[in-house]
Design a protein around this motif. Sequence first.
Motif, PDB file in Angstrom:
ATOM      1  N   ILE A 137      47.908  39.564  76.515  1.00 41.68           N
ATOM      2  CA  ILE A 137      46.665  38.821  76.764  1.00 41.68           C
ATOM      3  C   ILE A 137      45.813  39.601  77.761  1.00 41.68           C
ATOM      4  CG2 ILE A 137      47.759  37.332  78.561  1.00 41.68           C
ATOM      5  CD1 ILE A 137      45.770  35.090  77.552  1.00 41.68           C
ATOM      6  N   ASP A 138      44.518  39.759  77.429  1.00 40.06           N
ATOM      7  CA  ASP A 138      43.561  40.379  78.352  1.00 40.06           C
ATOM      8  C   ASP A 138      42.783  39.241  79.002  1.00 40.06           C
ATOM      9  OD1 ASP A 138      41.676  41.818  79.721  1.00 40.06           O
ATOM     10  OD2 ASP A 138      40.896  42.914  77.992  1.00 40.06           O
ATOM     11  N   VAL A 139      43.041  39.020  80.279  1.00 38.92           N
ATOM     12  CA  VAL A 139      42.434  37.891  81.003  1.00 38.92           C
ATOM     13  C   VAL A 139      41.086  38.328  81.588  1.00 38.92           C
ATOM     14  CG1 VAL A 139      42.765  36.292  82.933  1.00 38.92           C
ATOM     15  CG2 VAL A 139      44.721  36.935  81.503  1.00 38.92           C
ATOM     16  N   GLY A 140      40.007  37.703  81.101  1.00 36.87           N
ATOM     17  CA  GLY A 140      38.660  38.121  81.505  1.00 36.87           C
ATOM     18  C   GLY A 140      38.286  39.422  80.805  1.00 36.87           C
ATOM     19  N   CYS A 141      38.447  39.403  79.480  1.00 38.53           N
ATOM     20  CA  CYS A 141      38.265  40.638  78.682  1.00 38.53           C
ATOM     21  C   CYS A 141      36.822  41.110  78.635  1.00 38.53           C
ATOM     22  CB  CYS A 141      38.773  40.426  77.265  1.00 38.53           C
ATOM     23  SG  CYS A 141      37.833  39.166  76.352  1.00 38.53           S
ATOM     24  N   GLY A 142      35.854  40.215  78.893  1.00 40.25           N
ATOM     25  CA  GLY A 142      34.450  40.605  78.796  1.00 40.25           C
ATOM     26  C   GLY A 142      34.159  41.187  77.421  1.00 40.25           C
ATOM     27  N   ALA A 143      33.583  42.383  77.406  1.00 40.08           N
ATOM     28  CA  ALA A 143      33.244  43.029  76.126  1.00 40.08           C
ATOM     29  C   ALA A 143      34.454  43.733  75.505  1.00 40.08           C
ATOM     30  CB  ALA A 143      32.116  44.022  76.347  1.00 40.08           C
ATOM     31  N   LEU A 166      40.344  44.506  62.429  1.00 39.53           N
ATOM     32  CA  LEU A 166      41.483  44.283  63.321  1.00 39.53           C
ATOM     33  C   LEU A 166      41.754  42.784  63.427  1.00 39.53           C
ATOM     34  CD1 LEU A 166      40.433  46.705  66.204  1.00 39.53           C
ATOM     35  CD2 LEU A 166      42.362  47.034  64.636  1.00 39.53           C
ATOM     36  N   GLU A 167      43.009  42.450  63.722  1.00 37.51           N
ATOM     37  CA  GLU A 167      43.365  41.034  63.880  1.00 37.51           C
ATOM     38  C   GLU A 167      43.791  40.741  65.304  1.00 37.51           C
ATOM     39  OE1 GLU A 167      46.118  39.438  61.050  1.00 37.51           O
ATOM     40  OE2 GLU A 167      44.933  40.269  59.397  1.00 37.51           O
ATOM     41  N   ALA A 168      43.297  39.626  65.830  1.00 35.71           N
ATOM     42  CA  ALA A 168      43.658  39.234  67.201  1.00 35.71           C
ATOM     43  C   ALA A 168      43.295  37.771  67.388  1.00 35.71           C
ATOM     44  CB  ALA A 168      42.893  40.090  68.214  1.00 35.71           C
ATOM     45  N   ALA A 169      43.809  37.186  68.479  1.00 33.93           N
ATOM     46  CA  ALA A 169      43.417  35.827  68.841  1.00 33.93           C
ATOM     47  C   ALA A 169      42.293  35.920  69.873  1.00 33.93           C
ATOM     48  CB  ALA A 169      44.610  35.096  69.439  1.00 33.93           C
ATOM     49  N   VAL A 170      41.355  34.977  69.774  1.00 34.03           N
ATOM     50  CA  VAL A 170      40.224  34.968  70.705  1.00 34.03           C
ATOM     51  C   VAL A 170      40.185  33.588  71.366  1.00 34.03           C
ATOM     52  CG1 VAL A 170      37.709  35.181  70.879  1.00 34.03           C
ATOM     53  CG2 VAL A 170      38.968  36.638  69.283  1.00 34.03           C
ATOM     54  N   LEU A 171      40.283  33.556  72.684  1.00 30.89           N
ATOM     55  CA  LEU A 171      40.328  32.283  73.404  1.00 30.89           C
ATOM     56  C   LEU A 171      39.139  32.147  74.341  1.00 30.89           C
ATOM     57  CD1 LEU A 171      44.043  31.812  74.597  1.00 30.89           C
ATOM     58  CD2 LEU A 171      42.761  30.382  73.007  1.00 30.89           C
ATOM     59  N   PHE A 221      52.959  40.742  77.988  1.00 27.52           N
ATOM     60  CA  PHE A 221      52.111  41.437  78.963  1.00 27.52           C
ATOM     61  C   PHE A 221      50.806  40.680  79.169  1.00 27.52           C
ATOM     62  CE2 PHE A 221      54.618  44.862  77.164  1.00 27.52           C
ATOM     63  CZ  PHE A 221      54.953  45.636  78.262  1.00 27.52           C
ATOM     64  N   ALA A 222      50.330  40.698  80.418  1.00 23.53           N
ATOM     65  CA  ALA A 222      48.930  40.369  80.687  1.00 23.53           C
ATOM     66  C   ALA A 222      48.299  41.653  81.217  1.00 23.53           C
ATOM     67  CB  ALA A 222      48.824  39.265  81.735  1.00 23.53           C
ATOM     68  N   VAL A 223      47.037  41.876  80.838  1.00 21.79           N
ATOM     69  CA  VAL A 223      46.276  43.001  81.390  1.00 21.79           C
ATOM     70  C   VAL A 223      44.957  42.442  81.896  1.00 21.79           C
ATOM     71  CG1 VAL A 223      47.299  44.799  79.916  1.00 21.79           C
ATOM     72  CG2 VAL A 223      45.265  43.585  79.119  1.00 21.79           C
ATOM     73  N   PRO A 267      50.912  33.416  85.396  1.00 24.36           N
ATOM     74  CA  PRO A 267      51.421  32.234  84.676  1.00 24.36           C
ATOM     75  C   PRO A 267      51.481  32.431  83.151  1.00 24.36           C
ATOM     76  CG  PRO A 267      49.867  31.565  86.374  1.00 24.36           C
ATOM     77  CD  PRO A 267      49.781  33.065  86.284  1.00 24.36           C
ATOM     78  N   PHE A 268      50.720  33.386  82.609  1.00 26.48           N
ATOM     79  CA  PHE A 268      50.756  33.635  81.160  1.00 26.48           C
ATOM     80  C   PHE A 268      51.982  34.453  80.737  1.00 26.48           C
ATOM     81  CE2 PHE A 268      46.078  33.100  81.621  1.00 26.48           C
ATOM     82  CZ  PHE A 268      45.842  32.212  80.580  1.00 26.48           C
ATOM     83  N   VAL A 269      52.587  35.157  81.715  1.00 24.76           N
ATOM     84  CA  VAL A 269      53.612  36.160  81.372  1.00 24.76           C
ATOM     85  C   VAL A 269      55.012  35.545  81.365  1.00 24.76           C
ATOM     86  CG1 VAL A 269      54.581  38.401  82.053  1.00 24.76           C
ATOM     87  CG2 VAL A 269      52.147  37.935  82.435  1.00 24.76           C
ATOM     88  N   LYS A 270      55.785  35.880  80.334  1.00 23.69           N
ATOM     89  CA  LYS A 270      57.186  35.430  80.237  1.00 23.69           C
ATOM     90  C   LYS A 270      58.015  36.084  81.333  1.00 23.69           C
ATOM     91  CE  LYS A 270      57.612  36.212  75.265  1.00 23.69           C
ATOM     92  NZ  LYS A 270      58.073  37.140  74.248  1.00 23.69           N
ATOM     93  N   VAL A 271      59.089  35.459  81.713  1.00 15.42           N
ATOM     94  CA  VAL A 271      60.036  36.126  82.613  1.00 15.42           C
ATOM     95  C   VAL A 271      60.564  37.362  81.865  1.00 15.42           C
ATOM     96  CG1 VAL A 271      62.244  35.909  83.812  1.00 15.42           C
ATOM     97  CG2 VAL A 271      60.625  33.996  83.816  1.00 15.42           C
ATOM     98  N   GLY A 272      60.510  38.496  82.543  1.00 15.84           N
ATOM     99  CA  GLY A 272      60.910  39.760  81.893  1.00 15.84           C
ATOM    100  C   GLY A 272      59.706  40.558  81.410  1.00 15.84           C
TER     101      GLY A 272
END
Length: 236
Positions: free
Chosen positions: A75-81, A119-124, A143-145, A161-166
């Motif tokens: 997940i890209d948090v605050g991905c902007g453009a 390309l395929e992706a989820a957009v939130l 991963f979060a980036v 909080p988005f990232v799994k343990v590990g």
Amino acid sequence: MIDKKQLSEYLVQAGIPQSETVIEKSDRFAAMLVERNKVVNLTAITDPEGVAVKHLLDSLLVFRYVDFAQGAKVIDVGCGAGFPSMPMLIARNDLQMTFLDSTGKKLAFIEDCLTELNLEAAVLHARAEEQAKKNVSRETYDFAVARAVANLRSLCELTLPFVKVGGCFAALKGKEGKEEWEQAQNAIAQLGGKTENVFAYTLPDASERNLILIKKISQTPTKYPRASTAIIKKPL
Ligand code: SAM
């Protein structure tokens, strides 16, 4: 739009060579960014060399430092453009990428790019601190980036909080990154993280960068993330 040969050489020098198709798609994405920027404010950088180095290369350098398993959920948090996520997805279309931002106009651009680039992706379309409370997203990512969203102390609360343990959080920071990291020790620990590494490097234009890689070693307490005002006014 960009000097494709030059970008390709930069990536070879960084040890992350890319196929001609990836370079072509990156160039197409750069052209779309500059075109859309005429009507929606997406970036202050529009010159070909700037876009190639400060946006595309800067995003792709994450692959020099972080090993993303095949099909990893990111997940890209605050991905902007779309930085770093769109160059990453162009280069690695096996990644299950989620683009998250609170600004609808930026996500409309992302949707158009995904269609154009096949390309395929989820957009939130959401605020990170609200989305991370939902079971569907909480602790579900490998991963979060994030790049250029907030000071690391606050940013950790928006991302871990988005990232799994590990899993891991990779923060792409400028030269201030090391100092921010020193000040974020409490936040990292409180949120269930542990620093894996802090990588310092420079871009070909000599701008300084720090990539902070934080591993999730235990669950984030449910009280986090807090509301945005608390995150900003009283960072952990
Ligand atoms: N990551 C991109 C880059 O490096 O070009 C965009 C950076 S831009 C300066 C910051 C972005 O973060 C904006 O698009 C903004 O809408 C988004 N943002 C800031 N706080 C957010 C939050 N709490 N939840 C979701 N998006 C947020």
